[in-house]
Design an enzyme around this catalytic site. Sequence first.
Site, PDB file in Angstrom:
ATOM      1  N   SER A 249       1.079  -1.313  -0.118  1.00 55.27           N
ATOM      2  CA  SER A 249       0.061   0.089  -0.298  1.00 55.27           C
ATOM      3  C   SER A 249       0.742   1.412   0.122  1.00 55.27           C
ATOM      4  CB  SER A 249      -1.048  -0.186   1.069  1.00 55.27           C
ATOM      5  OG  SER A 249      -2.357   0.758   1.007  1.00 55.27           O
ATOM      6  N   LYS A 253       4.008   2.348  -2.353  1.00 55.84           N
ATOM      7  CA  LYS A 253       4.215   3.401  -3.451  1.00 55.84           C
ATOM      8  C   LYS A 253       6.275   3.428  -2.598  1.00 55.84           C
ATOM      9  CE  LYS A 253       0.331   5.133  -1.948  1.00 55.84           C
ATOM     10  NZ  LYS A 253      -0.868   4.759  -2.694  1.00 55.84           N
ATOM     11  N   TRP A 340     -10.194   0.527  -5.397  1.00 53.23           N
ATOM     12  CA  TRP A 340      -9.840   1.307  -5.235  1.00 53.23           C
ATOM     13  C   TRP A 340      -8.027   1.912  -5.396  1.00 53.23           C
ATOM     14  CZ3 TRP A 340     -10.717   6.473  -3.693  1.00 53.23           C
ATOM     15  CH2 TRP A 340     -10.667   6.943  -2.900  1.00 53.23           C
ATOM     16  N   HIS A 391      -7.534  -5.926  -0.398  1.00 50.74           N
ATOM     17  CA  HIS A 391      -5.656  -5.109   0.508  1.00 50.74           C
ATOM     18  C   HIS A 391      -5.559  -5.214   1.348  1.00 50.74           C
ATOM     19  CE1 HIS A 391      -4.352  -1.376  -0.661  1.00 50.74           C
ATOM     20  NE2 HIS A 391      -3.769  -1.123   0.747  1.00 50.74           N
TER      21      HIS A 391
HETATM   22  C1  GTR Z   1      -5.578   4.723   1.961  1.00 48.88           C
HETATM   23  C2  GTR Z   1      -5.022   5.170   0.639  1.00 48.88           C
HETATM   24  C3  GTR Z   1      -3.870   4.324  -0.053  1.00 48.88           C
HETATM   25  C4  GTR Z   1      -2.643   3.417   0.474  1.00 48.88           C
HETATM   26  C5  GTR Z   1      -3.703   2.746   1.675  1.00 48.88           C
HETATM   27  C6  GTR Z   1      -2.400   2.348   2.730  1.00 48.88           C
HETATM   28  O1  GTR Z   1      -6.162   5.014   2.259  1.00 48.88           O
HETATM   29  O2  GTR Z   1      -5.960   6.424   0.112  1.00 48.88           O
HETATM   30  O3  GTR Z   1      -3.430   5.003  -1.343  1.00 48.88           O
HETATM   31  O4  GTR Z   1      -1.984   4.043   0.803  1.00 48.88           O
HETATM   32  O5  GTR Z   1      -4.269   3.689   2.607  1.00 48.88           O
HETATM   33  O6  GTR Z   1      -1.631   3.242   2.190  1.00 48.88           O
HETATM   34  O7  GTR Z   1      -3.590   1.784   3.391  1.00 48.88           O
END
Ligand code: GTR
Length: 410
Positions: A249, A253, A340, A391
Site C-alpha cells: 500500500s 509506493k 481503490w 487489500h
Molecule cells: C489508503 C490510501 C491508499 C493506500 C492505503 C494504505 O487510505 O488511500 O493510497 O496507501 O491507504 O496505505 O493502506
Amino acid sequence: MSKTLRLIALAILAVLPISAFGQANPYELPDPLRMEDGRLVRSKRQWIKERRPELMEMFRSRMFGREPGTAPDLHFEVLEESPDAFGGLATRRQVKISFDKDENYYLVLLMYIPNNRKGPVPAFLGANFKGNHATTDDPAVMMPSKEKLATYQPGYVVPDRNANGHRWSYEYILSHGYAVATFCYHDVDPDYHDGFHNGVHKLMDGDNPRDNESWGSISAWAWGLSRCLDYLETVKAIDSRKVAVIGHSRLGKTSLWAGATDQRFALVISNDSGCSGAAIARRKHGETVEAICRSFPHWFCANYSSYGGKEETMPWDQHELIALIAPRPVYVASASEDDWADPVGEYFSLVGAAPVYRLFGLDGITSTTVPEIENPVVVGRMGHHIRRGAHNVLIYDWERYVSFADRFLK
Ligand code: GTR
C-alpha cells in the site's frame, strides 16, 4: 505498428472489457523512451545516461520531492540477539540504526536470519505499519519505547502484539532460505501531517525552508529503507547484493520509490501500491491524484497536488516509476477486491514499462489482456498476480514473491 500507435492501442484496450474492475478514463501513456526534447532513446547507454536521470528529476521535482544524502552520523547498535527464534529456525536480531550522534533520530530494525545456511543469504526488507512487535507473536520482539512513542502522532494507540502477523509470513520466508528485516515506518517519519517538523525531515532539513520540491513522507520512508540497506551491507550473514525491497500500500509506493532512488536494491516488490505507486494515474480509476493529495498531502512534495484532476497533463505516468527499476526484477501484485488501488492500472504500468526492459534485451509483460485472478504471470524480470480478496499481504502473496526471488536471488 509504430510505438505511438501501440501506446494508443494499449490505452484503448485498457478500458475495454475488464468490467470486473470497473471502467476507467481513456488515456494515452507518455512513451518512457521519448526524451523531453523529443528524441527517442535507442540504447541502454542513452537510457542510463540521459533518460533515466531526466525521469528521476521529474519524479523528484514533481512527485516525491528531493531526498537528502545519507544521515550525518549513521551508526548501529545491536540491542538484542538470539539464535532461538521460531524454535531454532532463525536468529533474531534487533538493531538500533541511529542517524545522528546524539541518537535523537533512529529506527529499530527487526531481523530474522535463517540458521540453516551455508553462506550469506538473500533478504527481504520492508517497512511495517504497526510496529515490529505487531508483525509476529515472538514475545522477544521489543515494543516501541516510550521515548519513540512520544514522537508518534498525539493520541497514538500502540497496536497489540501480532496485530499484523498475518502480513509477515516469517517462517515461510525463513524456511526458504531468506533473511527478513523490517522496521516501523513511524520511526523514520510519523505518518501524519505536522508540517514536517517531526521525523527525519527535521534532522535532515534543519532550518532550511521548504519549497515545492522538498521531500515528503514517502521519500523519507524510502530513505529509511536505504539506511537499513547500509546496515545490511555490514552483516556477514546477509548477501547485501541480493536484497529485495517490499512494501504494501503506501509502503508499496515507498518500495517502488526506494527501488528507483537506490539501485543497490536487487529486486523490487509492490504489493497493492495503487495510486501514486504502480497504478496508472491517467486512468483515474479508484483513488485519484486529487483524492490522495487531499487525504495525504504530506506523502508528496507540494508540486504534486497541482496535477489533481489534471492527470492527462502529467509529463509522466506511473509506468515510468516501474521503468526506473529496469533492468532489475520487479513484481507488481494486486488484490481482486482492491478497486481503490486499481488492479488494472497496476497491471498496465508493467506493460508500459516493458519497452525499457526490452532496451536491455529483456522480456517483459506485454499482454494487453489482464490476467485472471490468481493466475500469476512471470515474464523475463517482471512478475504479476491478482490475489483473490481484499487489500492486504497474505501468504499467497509471499509464496509468489519467494518463488519470483528464487529465480534471481538464489
Ligand atoms: C489508503 C490510501 C491508499 C493506500 C492505503 C494504505 O487510505 O488511500 O493510497 O496507501 O491507504 O496505505 O493502506
